[in-house]
Design an enzyme around this catalytic site. Structure first.
Site, mmCIF file in Angstrom:
data_model
loop_
_atom_site.group_PDB
_atom_site.id
_atom_site.type_symbol
_atom_site.label_atom_id
_atom_site.label_comp_id
_atom_site.label_asym_id
_atom_site.label_seq_id
_atom_site.Cartn_x
_atom_site.Cartn_y
_atom_site.Cartn_z
ATOM 1 N N GLU A 104 7.337 3.652 9.550
ATOM 2 C CA GLU A 104 8.205 5.298 8.896
ATOM 3 C C GLU A 104 9.435 5.347 8.592
ATOM 4 O O GLU A 104 9.964 5.565 8.716
ATOM 5 C CB GLU A 104 7.051 6.014 9.470
ATOM 6 C CG GLU A 104 5.273 5.922 9.536
ATOM 7 C CD GLU A 104 4.549 5.594 8.251
ATOM 8 O OE1 GLU A 104 4.762 6.356 7.326
ATOM 9 O OE2 GLU A 104 3.506 4.750 8.208
ATOM 10 N N ILE A 111 -1.408 -4.648 5.719
ATOM 11 C CA ILE A 111 -1.133 -4.865 4.051
ATOM 12 C C ILE A 111 1.005 -4.733 4.167
ATOM 13 O O ILE A 111 0.966 -4.804 2.822
ATOM 14 C CB ILE A 111 -0.763 -2.438 4.317
ATOM 15 C CG1 ILE A 111 0.635 -2.385 5.498
ATOM 16 C CG2 ILE A 111 -2.327 -1.895 4.138
ATOM 17 C CD1 ILE A 111 -0.106 -0.714 4.836
ATOM 18 N N GLN A 147 10.385 -5.359 8.263
ATOM 19 C CA GLN A 147 9.917 -3.368 8.095
ATOM 20 C C GLN A 147 10.848 -2.572 8.117
ATOM 21 O O GLN A 147 10.990 -1.798 6.749
ATOM 22 C CB GLN A 147 9.230 -3.234 9.220
ATOM 23 C CG GLN A 147 7.243 -3.389 9.271
ATOM 24 C CD GLN A 147 6.920 -2.450 8.564
ATOM 25 O OE1 GLN A 147 6.789 -2.114 7.249
ATOM 26 N NE2 GLN A 147 6.331 -1.448 9.299
ATOM 27 N N GLY A 176 1.313 -1.262 -0.148
ATOM 28 C CA GLY A 176 0.259 0.104 0.035
ATOM 29 C C GLY A 176 0.999 1.237 -0.589
ATOM 30 O O GLY A 176 1.086 1.907 -1.044
ATOM 31 N N PRO A 179 9.962 -9.706 16.243
ATOM 32 C CA PRO A 179 11.062 -9.610 15.802
ATOM 33 C C PRO A 179 11.365 -10.044 14.208
ATOM 34 O O PRO A 179 12.016 -8.615 13.358
ATOM 35 C CB PRO A 179 12.174 -10.331 16.564
ATOM 36 C CG PRO A 179 11.626 -10.693 17.770
ATOM 37 C CD PRO A 179 10.874 -10.924 17.299
ATOM 38 N N LYS A 180 10.999 -10.598 13.775
ATOM 39 C CA LYS A 180 11.367 -11.080 12.857
ATOM 40 C C LYS A 180 10.281 -10.166 11.795
ATOM 41 O O LYS A 180 11.064 -9.833 10.628
ATOM 42 C CB LYS A 180 10.568 -12.622 12.134
ATOM 43 C CG LYS A 180 11.608 -13.687 11.913
ATOM 44 C CD LYS A 180 11.784 -14.745 11.194
ATOM 45 C CE LYS A 180 12.325 -15.639 10.835
ATOM 46 N NZ LYS A 180 11.890 -16.857 9.955
ATOM 47 N N ARG A 211 8.996 -1.734 22.580
ATOM 48 C CA ARG A 211 9.935 -3.020 22.684
ATOM 49 C C ARG A 211 9.151 -3.304 21.796
ATOM 50 O O ARG A 211 8.190 -2.811 20.832
ATOM 51 C CB ARG A 211 7.806 -3.350 23.890
ATOM 52 C CG ARG A 211 9.038 -4.595 24.435
ATOM 53 C CD ARG A 211 10.012 -4.736 24.700
ATOM 54 N NE ARG A 211 10.322 -6.277 25.919
ATOM 55 C CZ ARG A 211 11.502 -6.784 25.519
ATOM 56 N NH1 ARG A 211 12.127 -7.097 24.435
ATOM 57 N NH2 ARG A 211 10.742 -7.560 26.352
ATOM 58 N N ILE A 212 9.688 -4.003 20.387
ATOM 59 C CA ILE A 212 10.043 -5.390 19.899
ATOM 60 C C ILE A 212 8.653 -6.154 19.645
ATOM 61 O O ILE A 212 9.599 -6.896 20.301
ATOM 62 C CB ILE A 212 11.078 -5.522 18.860
ATOM 63 C CG1 ILE A 212 12.103 -4.425 18.816
ATOM 64 C CG2 ILE A 212 10.497 -6.404 17.603
ATOM 65 C CD1 ILE A 212 11.075 -3.109 18.032
#
Ligand SMILES: Cc1cc2nc3c(=O)[nH]c(=O)nc-3n(C[C@H](O)[C@H](O)[C@H](O)COP(=O)(O)OP(=O)(O)OC[C@H]3O[C@@H](n4cnc5c(N)ncnc54)[C@H](O)[C@@H]3O)c2cc1C
Ligand code: SF4
Lengths: 339, 745
Positions: B709, B471, B642, B244, B636-637, B632-633
């Site tokens: 972002e 997305i 991203q 997207g 992780p993958k 905090r993640i």
């Protein structure tokens, strides 16, 4: 788009007679260029003659070199053992072109015959002499769009610096053809009046007043094969392609170099450039200069200066006046292993 | 949860479906009796349709209708632009032109739909569309922002007004000053999946929609407004999206037109636009020109920054974005002013593209920071550290969390920053010049309202429901992890249902906000389940009767006392004894007022090594390290992917992407994937991602901030800075193509 007929032929003879019967008839090979042109109404065919079944895909050794059938796929040629071993320049140039998927579809004949990528040529709402030659009357204006050259005063970043005319400054986009013109190839064609041979450097032409004509093939003629003569360039060949991204982009400038070296002396050399003219651009004067000279940066610089004789920028492509000689030097250094 | 979050690197839950063709995208849906729609676009940028001939098209085989401004069915809600303007209602008085698709012969932008052709197959509709011929009364199209910079207007929207801290010209009196202009060309999202919609009227006032939208609820509302029907009667489905990047952040006029035509012809109707049309019908990153004035003292302390940006918008809509915002709060600096203007051109309207305005602004600010560091003879990281701020100077309040110093340090180590020479053009490898560059990125960390439902079944499996679309970032995977962490249900026993308006309401997938918003709702719903189980477990008669709620731990379907693991009860038995077949809890979640006391941002730092060929001007990114400080993640993958996707997009932004308009015709000249250069694999090196992974104590119960972002924001600046370091040449106009480096030789 308009409805068209579709015929499949199995012999070159049938292909030639099918094509010479009526205007608006086109050979369909891999279709990677022609189909796009039809979709965008740049080509409005009456009939397509599918030549994919022609027995013209062989790559074979001949007494004087190598013969490559017109229907051989670009990928098959690039990966062929004899090509890789004896004509690595051709292999490199092919692999620098398009994408793996396209190379699997594209044929040698189609690659030679592909049209320019000038954006105005592809957009029928914009002026283009190549697509709509000046004579097109008011009713002929559609669907092929207006005449004129959109590029000369427009977006001409990709365009020619050599051999352009006031009618057209498009470039021939092929990578393969740069190698073939450098390697002194010959094109074998068959037509209504029989067979003939065309030296590769005479196959494509400059635009002059008739930019609609890309090459010297006569109506009804079919490309059968390409011959490459044996040479001594295999150890010192390089194809440099400068482009906006690392793969899957047309050349801003490309340089094909093939050298026969003894120690650091250039015995013989072939030099050609892509992205600079309406045809694959052979640099014969620069070759002449380098023959017998040693492979030094100073000599390369001088050869590049000679090669740039008569170059002309049109604004957006002015950078090529710097990029072209630089690329020649860079490619020569790599080919002669003096980098 | 924040303290004991277990986050094993699991694969994305929809990965298998996606690579085996099981995932159904909107265009994959086929309905009985479905018809196909193809759009004919205008060939001029401004003027009026003088005549339009649809006779041939109407007579073509299979054609069911050709719709133009002369016969388009009315759209009841047309008076207000459907869905409003992308970024909120237009300020009054609104004097702009109106764009109403197929309701006027007026042409406001190139490619504007002038006809929609409907046939019983896509091919027949395409053929018939080619037979529609129009003539125009042409006017000159104003499409070149550079020529109309003086016509900038203040958008008058909240958040886009001029900003001043200290003195506007504070930079002027500084001992070291800098003025520089930066431009970003038009960039087009160009996801692989083409835009479109499939609309099916299932009754006189009920509608089923398969869309390519980043928010099913937003599409539902937009259509309800347009057709004046109850949103509850509109069912929107977008489970999967083939990318997207922002183009699905609104409902586009052609979607509404398809719905109207579907009603008229009484058949389900599908539209899939062409790649060409992706350049004009679904927005783009606006061409933006920026000026930065910066002043610093000789110790490397910033004295003033003035940041001005002017961006294009359409004549019919004022699109705005937060281009200059980062400058307000990123560095400690007493004098800061920002100014943001838009120019209405004869162009289709832009829309946010990944990292939106912040990515545009960060390129300018972080290039300028690099330029200033060079002037001062300072290492660019050192310069940033000298102006580091632990509190937000724009709002005078603390950041909810900020670990940027650590991010600088870890990224620098990973890229080998110590190998960088401060002196440009001083490193070579063979014929290639080597350079290093870095840049900071930042983006708001949001906590929007969202709802979710969680159902714990008697067999121990768990279902999570939310209308949110995934997305691609791995939303479903992250929600699975959150539920797993609260309820201890094994990962393979959790199912997430999403992307459908029949599910609990969720915000549009955007603004890097979804893990925070929807994740919190899932967390709350699961916590409610846990609380109920615990309550039942400590009731009289239970083996754990009399225990305190906080003594109990829940893992793998067993509730037990942590210190005495033999004291336990199996959840399924607990549910059996209490006659429960399911524990079903919903939650509406939003942040409390305490969030207002903090500035909440995610941060990133990008490091790159580039190789530049001085003869050809070719730039290759040879190494990339991106560090995310985003709380905090959770997963992780998918978080790493991203970041990787952001870097790939960033390389495109930095080196290759540019949609070119021939302003004489107001028309794109490279509107296809061969000529518009999205970065390909060969342009993208192996990318190292580093997660600071420290929970944000404020934003939400998971401590997670967004990262979609920040993965992109700043990256282009890092490349430009590295190119400078490699060559001594400063390129301020993206993309950095070979010709630009040659030109400045
Ligand atoms: C996205 C994209 C990127 C590309 N990038 C590159 C690139 O980087 N470098 C590069 O070199 N090329 C590139 N190409 C072009 C590609 O190489 C050509 O499209 C291909 O070689 C054409 O071969 P084909 O067999 O598909 O020809 P077709 O499309 O089938 O035919 C092209 C033309 O050749 C004629 N023709 C075909 N065979 C014969 C014959 N035997 N005798 C006479 N006429 C014949 C046809 O009538 C037609 O007019 C790219 C193409 C695309 C679509
Ligand atoms: S350069 Fe040639 S192909 Fe391009 S617009 Fe001009 S005439 Fe047409």
């Amino acid at each position: 788009m308009n409805p068209f007929q579709y015929t499949r032929v199995t012999t070159p003879k049938a292909a030639v007679s099918a094509l010479s019967q009526e205007s608006g008839t086109y050979f369909l090979a891999g279709g990677t260029n022609l189909i796009d042109l039809i979709k965008r109404e740049v080509v409005v065919p009456e009939r397509l003659v599918d030549i994919n079944k022609l027995p013209l895909a062989t790559i074979e050794k001949t007494a004087t070199g190598l013969r490559i059938g017109a229907m051989a796929k670009n990928s098959a040629v690039a990966e062929h053992e004899l090509v890789k071993k004896h004509f690595p320049l051709l292999s490199m140039a092919l692999n620098a072109g398009a994408s793996a998927q396209l190379r699997n579809m594209a044929t040698v004949g189609g690659n030679m015959m592909q049209r320019t990528r000038c954006p105005y040529f592809y957009d029928t709402s914009m002026p283009c002499n190549k697509r709509s030659p000046v004579q097109a009357g008011p009713d002929k204006g559609k669907p092929n769009g207006p005449s004129g050259c959109g590029a000369i005063d427009g977006y001409n970043r990709m365009h020619a610096i050599f051999g352009g005319s006031t009618k057209c400054i498009a470039v021939h986009p092929s990578d393969m053809c740069i190698a073939l013109v450098a390697l002194d190839a010959t094109v074998n064609v068959s037509g209504p009046k029989g067979d003939r041979k065309i030296p590769f450097s005479d196959f494509h032409r400059l635009p002059g007043d008739t930019p609609q004509k890309d090459n010297t093939l006569l109506p009804g003629e079919l490309i059968m094969s390409v011959d490459i003569p044996t040479n001594k360039f295999a150890d010192n060949s390089h194809y440099l392609k400068v482009r906006d991204r690392a793969s899957y982009a047309f050349a801003l400038i490309s340089v094909g170099v093939a050298v026969d070296m003894k120690r650091d002396v250039i015995q013989d050399i072939r030099l050609a450039m892509g992205g600079v003219a309406h045809k694959p651009w052979r640099l014969t004067e620069a070759e002449q200069f380098l023959r017998g000279k040693s492979a030094t940066e100073a000599n390369f610089k001088q050869a590049a200066t000679i090669a740039m004789n008569g170059a002309k920028g049109y604004g957006e492509n002015d950078f090529k006046l710097t990029l072209a000689p630089n690329s020649i030097i860079d490619a020569l250094k790599t080919a002669t292993k003096t980098a | 949860m924040t303290k004991d979050l277990k986050n094993p690197p699991i694969d994305r839950i929809d990965g298998r479906m996606k690579v085996t063709g099981g995932a159904q995208y909107f265009a994959d849906f086929e309905l009985p009796n479905m018809a196909y729609c193809v759009i004919v676009g205008s060939e001029i940028g401004r003027g009026t349709i003088a005549s339009i001939d649809t006779k041939k098209a109407q007579g073509a085989p299979g054609v069911l209708g050709v719709f133009t401004h002369q016969n388009m069915p009315p759209i009841p809600g047309w008076d207000a632009p459907v869905g409003g303007e992308a970024d909120g209602p237009a300020p009054k008085p609104d004097t702009k032109e109106k764009y109403r698709i197929l309701h006027t012969p007026k042409i406001l932008f190139d490619g504007q739909p002038i006809a929609m052709v409907v046939a019983d197959s896509y091919e027949r509709a395409t053929y018939a569309a080619s037979l529609v011929k129009a003539t125009y009364a042409k006017q000159a199209a104003r499409t070149d922002l550079e020529k109309h910079l003086a016509e900038g207007i203040a958008p008058g929207r909240p958040g886009s007004s001029d900003y001043l801290r200290g003195k506007a010209d504070g930079y002027q009196s500084a001992p070291v000053t800098l003025e520089a202009n930066y431009t970003i060309p038009v960039e087009v999202h160009n996801p692989m999946e083409l835009h479109g919609i499939l609309a099916h009227w299932t009754g006189a006032d009920s509608l089923m929609i398969y869309a390519k939208t980043q928010g099913v609820n937003a599409t539902q509302n937009a259509m309800a407004e347009a057709f004046k029907i109850d949103p509850k009667k509109i069912h929107v489905h977008t489970e999967f999206m083939g990318g997207g990047f922002g183009m699905g952040l609104r409902t586009w006029p052609q979607e509404t037109a398809v719905v109207a035509i579907a009603k008229k012809i009484g058949r389900p109707l599908k539209l899939v636009v062409t790649r060409n049309q992706m350049f004009t019908l679904v927005g783009h990153r606006p061409y933006t020109v920026q000026t930065i004035n910066m002043g610093a003292d000789t110790n490397g302390k910033l004295i003033g920054i003035a940041h001005a940006a002017t961006a294009e918008t359409a004549s019919y809509e004022d699109f705005t974005e937060a281009t200059v915002n980062m400058t307000k709060f990123m560095y400690e600096c007493p004098n800061v002013s920002t100014r943001y203007r838009i120019v209405r051109l004869d162009r289709s309207v832009p829309i946010w593209m990944r990292g939106p305005g912040e990515a545009t602004g960060a390129f300018a600010l972080e290039s300028a920071m690099d330029e200033m560091a060079h002037k001062l003879g300072l290492d660019p990281i050192e310069f940033r550290l000298r102006n580091y701020t632990e509190t937000d100077p724009e709002h005078n309040r603390p950041y909810s969390s900020k670990n940027l110093k650590e991010a600088y340090q870890r990224g620098a180590e990973a890229i080998g920053w110590n190998k960088r020479q401060n002196q440009p053009a001083s490193q070579r490898e063979g014929d290639w010049l080597i350079g290093y560059g870095m840049s900071t990125g930042t983006f708001n960390a949001f906590r929007w309202e969202a709802s979710a439902r969680a159902l714990l079944n008697a067999d121990g499996s768990l279902t999570i429901q939310s209308a949110v679309t995934d997305i691609g970032p791995g939303t479903g995977t992250a929600l699975t992890m959150i539920a797993h962490n609260v309820l201890g249900v094994p990962l393979n026993r959790i199912k997430v249902a999403y992307g459908d308006t029949s599910l609990p309401k969720a915000p549009t997938q955007g603004g890097s906000a979804i893990v925070s918003a929807v994740g919190s709702a899932v967390y709350d719903a699961c916590t409610k389940i846990k609380n109920q189980l615990v309550e039942l477990a400590i009731k009289d008669g239970s083996p754990l009767a009399g225990r305190q709620a906080d003594e109990l731990t829940l893992t793998d379907g067993v509730l037990f006392v942590e210190k005495e693991p033999e004291k336990k009860i199996v959840v399924s038995e607990l549910m059996w004894t209490n006659n429960l077949t399911v524990v079903d809890k919903s939650a509406d979640s939003k942040g409390g007022p305490e969030l207002g006391k903090y500035s909440m941002y995610s941060f990133s730092v990008h490091f790159v090594q580039v190789r530049v060929n001085p003869l050809t001007g070719v730039v290759r990114v040879s190494k990339a390290v991106s560090v995310a400080d985003s709380g905090r993640i959770i997963s992780p993958k998918t978080a790493a992917s991203q970041m990787i996707g952001g870097v790939a997009g960033g390389i495109g932004m930095a080196l290759t992407e540019e949609a070119v308009i021939d302003h004489r015709f107001g028309r794109f000249v490279n509107n296809n994937l061969a000529d518009y250069h999205v970065a390909v694999h060969a342009d993208v090196p192996a990318i190292e991602t580093i997660m600071i992974d420290k929970p944000d104590p404020i934003i939400n119960p998971m401590g997670a901030k967004g990262m979609g972002e920040i993965a992109l924001i700043g990256f282009a600046g890092a490349v430009a800075n590295a190119v400078f370091n490699a060559t001594g040449q400063r390129v301020r106009d993206l993309p950095i193509t070979p010709d630009k480096l040659l030109r400045t030789v």
